[in-house]
Scaffold this motif. Structure first.
Motif, PDB file in Angstrom:
ATOM      1  N   THR A 139       0.803  -1.105  -0.219  1.00 23.81           N
ATOM      2  CA  THR A 139      -0.177  -0.468  -0.399  1.00 23.81           C
ATOM      3  C   THR A 139       1.084   1.239  -0.061  1.00 23.81           C
ATOM      4  O   THR A 139       0.684   2.298  -1.085  1.00 23.81           O
ATOM      5  CB  THR A 139      -1.194  -0.368   0.851  1.00 23.81           C
ATOM      6  OG1 THR A 139      -2.003  -1.493   0.960  1.00 23.81           O
ATOM      7  CG2 THR A 139      -1.635   1.333   1.549  1.00 23.81           C
ATOM      8  N   LEU A 196      -3.776   1.369   9.370  1.00 20.99           N
ATOM      9  CA  LEU A 196      -4.711   0.513   8.587  1.00 20.99           C
ATOM     10  C   LEU A 196      -4.904  -1.154   8.442  1.00 20.99           C
ATOM     11  O   LEU A 196      -6.230  -0.917   8.950  1.00 20.99           O
ATOM     12  CB  LEU A 196      -4.120   1.260   7.132  1.00 20.99           C
ATOM     13  CG  LEU A 196      -4.883   2.488   7.216  1.00 20.99           C
ATOM     14  CD1 LEU A 196      -4.720   3.356   5.537  1.00 20.99           C
ATOM     15  CD2 LEU A 196      -5.686   3.465   8.169  1.00 20.99           C
ATOM     16  N   GLN A 197      -3.929  -2.022   8.475  1.00 18.29           N
ATOM     17  CA  GLN A 197      -3.969  -2.865   7.583  1.00 18.29           C
ATOM     18  C   GLN A 197      -4.213  -3.683   8.726  1.00 18.29           C
ATOM     19  O   GLN A 197      -5.122  -4.159   9.021  1.00 18.29           O
ATOM     20  CB  GLN A 197      -2.193  -3.522   7.349  1.00 18.29           C
ATOM     21  CG  GLN A 197      -1.668  -3.223   6.094  1.00 18.29           C
ATOM     22  CD  GLN A 197      -2.511  -4.161   4.972  1.00 18.29           C
ATOM     23  OE1 GLN A 197      -3.262  -5.139   5.215  1.00 18.29           O
ATOM     24  NE2 GLN A 197      -3.052  -3.352   3.852  1.00 18.29           N
ATOM     25  N   THR A 200      -8.055  -3.202   9.158  1.00 19.88           N
ATOM     26  CA  THR A 200      -8.844  -3.972   7.899  1.00 19.88           C
ATOM     27  C   THR A 200      -9.568  -5.451   8.521  1.00 19.88           C
ATOM     28  O   THR A 200     -10.017  -6.465   8.375  1.00 19.88           O
ATOM     29  CB  THR A 200      -8.170  -4.174   6.785  1.00 19.88           C
ATOM     30  OG1 THR A 200      -8.089  -2.510   6.656  1.00 19.88           O
ATOM     31  CG2 THR A 200      -8.682  -5.121   5.550  1.00 19.88           C
ATOM     32  N   THR A 204     -12.162  -7.425   9.264  1.00 20.37           N
ATOM     33  CA  THR A 204     -12.833  -8.690   8.700  1.00 20.37           C
ATOM     34  C   THR A 204     -12.551 -10.306   9.274  1.00 20.37           C
ATOM     35  O   THR A 204     -13.473 -10.604   8.366  1.00 20.37           O
ATOM     36  CB  THR A 204     -12.585  -8.285   7.455  1.00 20.37           C
ATOM     37  OG1 THR A 204     -11.268  -8.201   7.362  1.00 20.37           O
ATOM     38  CG2 THR A 204     -12.615  -6.427   7.017  1.00 20.37           C
TER      39      THR A 204
END
Length: 231
Positions: A139, A196-197, A200, A204
């Protein structure tokens, strides 16, 4: 003689207590850090008192930024431009949640053992297999290649976090760092990607569905519905 013996025993007891308070025993951190009247819980309590309104002046800003806390302690940032607002957000995140910022990025990078010791190596291996670190690198590589507003936003946030870190003396670090005996590294754009990872992954990733499917195959329909009713 009895008084001398009592004094010797008291002295030995005090020395033993001081030794115990300053050393780690297994996974138990040194309790002296927490009980220290100057740098322990009392300092943490003092630092929890926020001024209602401050004008932030750090090198990462183009103009001054005003931060107002409401009655719940939530900061509201008033800036002249977006990047200054983002830098101030990074500063306040480090001001209020520095240990969380550091810990979450260590989770995503699979680097818990670097701070918590070799007992976390198996956990680090599992975390690396989740792909969070690889996703963070990919990213950030794309953001750098595009060289757009996203890159400037990330860099502004990082500058704000590091501005807070630079103002902290070792004894002013959050209590968690002092209990665990390590200091945070300078914040980097990769740490933002790791955060951010982790978000996520945390929001999820689901390991329950395969387990439920296996249970449903192994149990009768009536027994399964009794354990997991739909209504």
């Amino acid at each position: 003689m009895k008084r001398l013996a009592v004094l010797i025993m008291l002295g030995m007891g005090a020395a033993g207590l001081l030794f115990a308070l300053q050393h780690r025993f297994g996974s138990v951190p040194p309790m002296g850090v927490m009980l220290d009247p100057g740098d322990g819980l009392y300092r943490t309590a003092r630092q929890a008192r926020y001024p209602d309104r401050v004008t932030l002046r750090i090198d990462a800003l183009e103009d001054s930024v005003t931060i107002v806390r409401d009655e719940r302690g939530v900061p509201h940032i008033f800036a002249e431009n977006d990047l200054d607002a983002v830098a101030a957000l990074g500063y306040m995140a480090a001001r209020d949640r520095l240990f969380q910022l550091d810990f979450v990025t260590r989770v995503a990078a699979g680097r818990l053992s670097a701070a918590l010791g070799p007992s976390m190596l198996d956990t680090d291996r599992y975390l690396l297999r989740t792909g969070m670190e690889m996703g963070a690198r990919r990213t950030w590589q794309r953001i750098r290649e595009n060289d757009g507003i996203e890159k400037r936003i990330v860099e502004a946030y990082v500058a704000g976090v590091n501005a807070r870190l630079e103002r902290l003396a070792p004894q002013e670090l959050p209590l968690e760092f002092r209990l665990l005996g390590y200091a945070p590294d300078p914040y980097t754009p990769m740490d933002v990607m790791r955060l951010l990872q982790y978000m996520t992954f945390n929001l999820t990733y689901d390991t329950d569905s395969p387990a439920y499917a296996a249970l449903r195959q192994a149990m009768t329909g009536r027994a399964f519905r009794r354990l997991y009713p739909r209504d």
